[in-house]
Motif scaffolding. Sequence first.
Motif, PDB file in Angstrom:
ATOM      1  N   VAL A 171       0.796  -1.174   0.117  1.00 45.16           N
ATOM      2  CA  VAL A 171       0.106  -0.007  -0.199  1.00 45.16           C
ATOM      3  C   VAL A 171       0.872   1.373   0.263  1.00 45.16           C
ATOM      4  CG1 VAL A 171      -1.804  -1.247   1.245  1.00 45.16           C
ATOM      5  CG2 VAL A 171       0.056  -0.012   2.616  1.00 45.16           C
ATOM      6  N   PRO A 172       0.403   2.375  -0.518  1.00 46.33           N
ATOM      7  CA  PRO A 172       1.111   3.684  -0.406  1.00 46.33           C
ATOM      8  C   PRO A 172       1.405   4.021   1.202  1.00 46.33           C
ATOM      9  CG  PRO A 172      -0.779   3.828  -1.698  1.00 46.33           C
ATOM     10  CD  PRO A 172      -0.954   2.683  -1.059  1.00 46.33           C
ATOM     11  N   ALA A 173       2.546   4.396   1.291  1.00 48.71           N
ATOM     12  CA  ALA A 173       3.144   4.781   2.672  1.00 48.71           C
ATOM     13  C   ALA A 173       2.107   5.963   3.334  1.00 48.71           C
ATOM     14  CB  ALA A 173       4.596   5.112   2.587  1.00 48.71           C
ATOM     15  N   LYS A 174       1.736   6.873   2.501  1.00 48.43           N
ATOM     16  CA  LYS A 174       0.878   7.689   3.101  1.00 48.43           C
ATOM     17  C   LYS A 174      -0.396   7.298   3.608  1.00 48.43           C
ATOM     18  CE  LYS A 174      -0.722   9.384  -1.657  1.00 48.43           C
ATOM     19  NZ  LYS A 174      -2.190   8.973  -1.411  1.00 48.43           N
ATOM     20  N   ASP A 175      -0.759   6.163   3.368  1.00 50.71           N
ATOM     21  CA  ASP A 175      -1.954   5.608   3.593  1.00 50.71           C
ATOM     22  C   ASP A 175      -2.057   4.694   4.786  1.00 50.71           C
ATOM     23  OD1 ASP A 175      -3.261   7.097   1.447  1.00 50.71           O
ATOM     24  OD2 ASP A 175      -3.292   5.025   0.348  1.00 50.71           O
ATOM     25  N   VAL A 176      -0.880   4.430   5.560  1.00 46.30           N
ATOM     26  CA  VAL A 176      -0.561   3.776   6.711  1.00 46.30           C
ATOM     27  C   VAL A 176      -1.046   4.426   7.800  1.00 46.30           C
ATOM     28  CG1 VAL A 176       1.104   2.477   8.023  1.00 46.30           C
ATOM     29  CG2 VAL A 176       1.039   2.421   5.350  1.00 46.30           C
ATOM     30  N   TRP A 177      -1.495   4.053   8.895  1.00 45.04           N
ATOM     31  CA  TRP A 177      -2.021   4.799  10.188  1.00 45.04           C
ATOM     32  C   TRP A 177      -0.964   4.383  11.105  1.00 45.04           C
ATOM     33  CZ3 TRP A 177      -7.784   2.333  11.028  1.00 45.04           C
ATOM     34  CH2 TRP A 177      -8.356   2.865   9.865  1.00 45.04           C
ATOM     35  N   ILE A 178      -0.699   5.474  12.222  1.00 45.30           N
ATOM     36  CA  ILE A 178       0.086   5.236  13.234  1.00 45.30           C
ATOM     37  C   ILE A 178      -0.379   4.045  14.045  1.00 45.30           C
ATOM     38  CG2 ILE A 178       0.669   6.384  15.358  1.00 45.30           C
ATOM     39  CD1 ILE A 178       0.822   9.013  14.089  1.00 45.30           C
ATOM     40  N   GLY A 179       0.561   3.085  14.353  1.00 48.28           N
ATOM     41  CA  GLY A 179       0.209   2.035  15.199  1.00 48.28           C
ATOM     42  C   GLY A 179      -0.377   0.856  14.475  1.00 48.28           C
ATOM     43  N   GLU A 180      -0.221   0.916  12.903  1.00 47.77           N
ATOM     44  CA  GLU A 180      -0.368  -0.157  12.154  1.00 47.77           C
ATOM     45  C   GLU A 180       1.038  -0.830  12.016  1.00 47.77           C
ATOM     46  OE1 GLU A 180      -4.073  -0.011   9.101  1.00 47.77           O
ATOM     47  OE2 GLU A 180      -2.435   1.436   8.562  1.00 47.77           O
ATOM     48  N   ARG A 181       1.052  -1.898  11.430  1.00 48.54           N
ATOM     49  CA  ARG A 181       2.373  -2.907  11.030  1.00 48.54           C
ATOM     50  C   ARG A 181       2.734  -2.900   9.877  1.00 48.54           C
ATOM     51  NH1 ARG A 181       1.848  -7.797  15.704  1.00 48.54           N
ATOM     52  NH2 ARG A 181       1.553  -6.364  17.302  1.00 48.54           N
ATOM     53  N   ILE A 182       3.927  -2.828   9.534  1.00 46.42           N
ATOM     54  CA  ILE A 182       4.518  -2.815   8.104  1.00 46.42           C
ATOM     55  C   ILE A 182       5.816  -3.945   8.123  1.00 46.42           C
ATOM     56  CG2 ILE A 182       4.018  -0.651   7.414  1.00 46.42           C
ATOM     57  CD1 ILE A 182       6.824   0.273   7.793  1.00 46.42           C
TER      58      ILE A 182
END
Length: 665
Positions: free
Chosen positions: A182-193
């Motif tokens: 997914v686009p990095a800008k669409d990642v929420w704080i607290g999610e895992r990558i």
Amino acid sequence: MTHDKEDITTDFKPLEITSPRTAAAPGPQDDACCSGGACSAAAGQQQAAEEAKASYLPTILSLVLLVTGLILDYIDAAWFTGIARFVTYGLAYALVGWRVVWHAVTSLRSSFFNEFLLMTVATLGAFYLGEYAEGVAVMLFYVIGEHFQEAAVVRSRKSIKELIDNRPDMVNLQTATGTTSVPAKDVWIGERILVRPGEKVALDGELLTEAAAFNTAALTGEAKPDIKRRGDKVLAGMLNLNTAATLQVTAAYEDSALSKILQLMEEAGSRKAKTQQFITRFAKVYTPIVFFLALAITLLPYFFVSSYVFGDWFYRALVFLVVSCPCALVVSIPLGYFGGIGAASRNGILFKGANFLDLITQVDTVVMDKTGTLTEGVFEVQEVQTVWPDEQEFLAYVAAVEAVSTHPVAQAIANYAGKVSLQATQVQEIAGHGIIGLVEGDEVLAGNGKLLLQQGVAYDVTIDAVPYTTVLVAVNGSYAGHIIIADKLKADAAAAVKAMRQQGVGHLIMLSGDKEAIVQRVAKELQLDAAYGGLLPQDKVAKVEELKAQQRKVAFVGDGINDAPVITLSDVGMAMGGLGSDAAIETADVVIQTDQPSKVATAIAIGRKTKQVVWQNIGMAFAVKAAVLLLGAGGLATMWGAVFADVGVALLAILNAVRIQRIKF
């Protein structure tokens, strides 16, 4: 060229990045956010391109009408007189001139004397005298020049976008159903990558994996890669070396080091070079002077010329006005610097402002950090010393135990040894000291001196004085040898030194926190003028202050947090931006995105070429304008000559500025 003459970059809107998720307001992004101007860069550029294409249609129609009118005038068509002629040329004028006229009217309060007023008075005056074709031609070619300017700006923006697109903008998001890109800008704080080996971290996060090795040289200023363990913070810009790592995101995309490059580009538009500032001030004084001179050319001859004809002298004044428009200066000069910034972007270099393009041409001393600037910041085996008669067998034993470890030092040894058939068992890694295992029934220890002493192994303690990372080896309780590992020079480090000297840099100096012996070895290999090791950040600052006290123009090149103070102090601060720390990038005046030291010389070359082109434009504009002004005042120049002197010179200057981006540096 309907722009604010104060700064051409008012037409340049930097691309914006927004994060659709925040810790305070989790959830999908509402489409309404775009109403505030926070749409994606790609959508913004596409819209700008469509608007630019739409603006060409009136210009094309105006050109067709002008050419048609000129042809009809040339063949002396009987019906092409009076109202028909006026309507044809009037429509051609309105298609391209209404924006300029409107801008002239609306700017009367803030700036009465400007190029828009001069153009409006001159072209409407030509219509008053019946010189319709000349009035249309002045405005038409003025607008064509605007299109050239827009095309040049779009080209520069494209170059900048291509540079920025080199950053990781996609991440591997871990969900309940698996991993998805997914686009990095669409990642929420607290999610895992998930960050795979060889990938650069795009978002700041907390490590959830048990342990992982990251190249952190750019962030810490230390050559030794860092082993991060569960709960440790991993920063955007770190490079994952060898283990798949899971991170819990702790900061939004726009707060990462790499995303901030866009913000730096916004700063570039607000910092003018001294030449730009001079021309802006000059235009404010110059424009009203020529306006009143034109008025004098119209009225004063009435008192001194017996055969005074108002129309003749008014025409001369109109020619004078058109020629005097400072378009070629107020447009082409900032565009020249903008072209230089674009050319630098194409070469992986980010100038934060036109003023730094000027400053870098004055640099006579370049001071460089070692780790991450001239060296790779990665480990490589330099020397193997063993008491065994067979070095290959020694390496095979050591590599067998080291191959089990994920530590970068262990990996360097394993890679150096190559493929081995031996396998280690009962391997135990002792954090911070080394590793122990069984190979062919023999106990093998590989680590530092403390590990050997803990295991009761005697060795020559003078080895501890070796100014490199040293792995000592013991087999069955007896010292067997040691392996020296050191950082290696970047592939273009030597070429960088040579190129900088070719650019006229008289002094090349290296400052480093590494041991003196290491620093002197690198300096000798690169043939630097001076080198100083064992320095703390404040020591580097003191060294640069000494150089500046000697009236030298100093550029400092660094990459880590510890380099930020000296980057700020130097006349031109340069940061290695590919893996550079936030502090280094934010305080630097120039960011080298490719992490290549040879780009320092390229930056100097681009600065000098830009300055050369700018002064070419200034000289050409003044020379042509002065000649046609004199001819116009004497009645020897027509409005067509004025068109060339103003718009023609502006077009030539713009093309000359665009040429910077086509040059291979």
